[in-house]
Enzyme design. Structure first.
Site, PDB file in Angstrom:
ATOM      1  N   ASN A  83      -4.582   0.207  13.634  1.00 54.80           N
ATOM      2  CA  ASN A  83      -5.626  -0.141  12.674  1.00 54.80           C
ATOM      3  C   ASN A  83      -7.023  -0.158  13.279  1.00 54.80           C
ATOM      4  O   ASN A  83      -8.015   0.057  12.579  1.00 54.80           O
ATOM      5  CB  ASN A  83      -5.283  -1.472  12.009  1.00 54.80           C
ATOM      6  N   THR A 110       0.858  -1.178   0.000  1.00 57.85           N
ATOM      7  CA  THR A 110       0.000   0.000   0.000  1.00 57.85           C
ATOM      8  C   THR A 110       0.878   1.205   0.000  1.00 57.85           C
ATOM      9  O   THR A 110       1.200   1.749   1.022  1.00 57.85           O
ATOM     10  CB  THR A 110      -0.926   0.092   1.186  1.00 57.85           C
TER      11      THR A 110
END
Length: 454
Positions: A449, A237
């Protein structure tokens, strides 16, 4: 699998005995808010693996960079980057293999296919403009029109990248406003600000520069990157933007990028998750000298030093991404040899690198090499159990499928306490090898997260 019994942390012990739900008192609410605020603050703590010094990138003739605060997600910080490139710039790109790729990725793919020319790059952080349907495509198209009008170029010479939350609509107005402000602020020496503007959960900016010789000419290669989580081939990513003043046509540039990506951005992993937004763009702004034969192949001997320096820069940036892995405290190199093919060696390496059991053992500084044996076995690639050999920190741990005679774990345990961890595995079935890089998996990865959209 045998596990050693350890005393549960207090927080875990309490969680094991939940009490009846009760209406929280005001002090408890304040305490919870304070704890959440503390978690937010901790999220921005710079990775312990961050570079001790940051490279200063020199200007490249004709290239300007500008940033602006558009308020897309982050308040009080720049979140839009604009890179302006001179006319005639060649462009190359590699992108995510995700089947749910974002609208900006699809736009960039089309621009590369349209002829590989580049004049403007527009990047925003905080919203990935992924899984946003026709509205996402409309935002990209509107941004490209605005950038093309400002630069006086074709829309397919505009490249757009977005990073951040998936599935949230991104209206074009803030991006275009940021684009316009960024162009006004653009200057040749803004590489550091550019690297900061594209960060999301990154804890530090990522920059690299190299000089290379092509014939009798010295050229510069500058690169910036972002990436911290949702990192796995192919790519990770991340957004990566590399610019050189070398005179290399688009087709050759594309080959150089594909070759360099294989053992850099496609050889790292943080958490095994492939993003919707991965984009690596390479631009060459130079023009051939009069009488100089143009390059027609990446194998041209004149490009030997350039290829080496470009590969070096990409690996540098890839390592910086891993060292900033969300919650990371260890940088791990995994070298696999004795495999049937390069692909098999890579697959085995990634099975080890992506194993939560391996990664958590390393986070706990536990020299549990049995977990490496497990990961090799689950990879699905050929391996001879009775010839398997493992080294950790350069120390023989296992040979011929068993622990080495008189194995002393003490020196390996000392190695595990360091920040850089080396694992070597020989699977005993061939001559192919490959190296991959990852980081450990810590409690902070979960915290970061769990709070990402908060």
């Amino acid at each position: 699998m045998a596990r050693t019994t350890k005393t549960k942390p207090k927080a875990q012990a309490k969680a094991a005995k939940p009490k009846a739900v009760a209406k929280p008192k005001k002090p408890a609410v304040k305490q919870a808010a304070k704890a959440k605020a503390g978690a937010k603050k901790a999220e921005h703590k710079v990775s312990p693996l961050a570079p001790k010094r940051y490279q200063k990138l020199p200007p490249i003739a004709g290239v300007t960079l500008g940033t602006a605060a558009a308020g897309i997600k982050y308040k009080g910080r720049d979140d839009v980057l604009v890179i302006r490139l001179p006319e005639g710039t060649a462009a190359a790109g590699v992108f995510t293999t995700s089947k749910t790729a974002s609208a900006p990725v699809e736009w960039c793919r089309a621009s590369i296919a349209h002829g590989g020319k580049g004049r403007v790059v527009v990047v925003n952080s905080g919203n990935s403009n992924a899984f946003t349907g026709k509205a996402g495509e409309a935002t990209v198209a509107a941004t490209a029109r605005a950038a093309a009008a400002a630069a006086g170029c074709d829309e397919h010479e505009v490249y757009i990248a977005s990073t951040g939350v998936i599935g949230q609509l991104l209206p074009p107005e803030p991006v275009i406003a940021g684009l316009e402000a960024g162009l006004k602020a653009a200057a040749p020496d803004q590489w550091d600000k550019a690297a900061r503007a594209i960060m999301t959960t990154d804890t530090y900016r990522k920059l690299a520069t190299r000089e290379a010789r092509i014939g009798g000419r010295t050229v510069t290669i500058n690169g910036i990157a972002k990436g911290s989580g949702m990192i796995a081939p192919d790519l990770a990513t991340m957004l990566v933007f590399i610019v050189t003043d070398a005179a290399i046509p688009a087709q050759v540039l594309q080959t150089l990028l594909l070759l360099g990506t294989q053992d850099s951005f496609n050889a790292i992993t943080v958490d095994s998750d492939t993003s919707t937004s991965d984009t690596v763009l390479l631009f060459a702004t130079g023009k051939p000298r009069k009488g100089e034969a143009p390059f027609t192949s990446a194998d041209d001997p004149r490009l030997k030093d350039f290829r080496r320096k470009l590969d070096e820069l990409m690996l540098d940036l890839a390592h910086q991404v891993v060292r900033d892995g969300e919650g990371a405290s260890k940088f791990i190199r995994i070298s696999v040899s004795g495999a049937e093919t390069y692909h098999a060696a890579r697959s085995i390496g990634m099975a080890i690198a992506n194993s939560p059991l391996v990664k958590t053992a390393i986070a706990g500084e536990d020299a549990n090499w049995g977990r490496i044996v497990m990961a090799v076995g689950k990879s699905g690639e050929a391996a001879d159990r009775d010839r398997l050999a493992i080294r950790m920190g350069g120390i023989d741990v296992a040979k011929n499928g068993v622990a080495v005679p008189g194995y002393d774990e003490a020196p390996v345990a000392r190695h595990m306490k360091g920040e850089d961890i080396d694992i070597e595995v020989d699977v005993g079935v061939g001559h192919a090898s490959a190296t991959v890089w990852t980081c450990d998996l810590t409690y902070d990865y979960i915290r970061i997260n769990a709070d990402y959209r908060s």
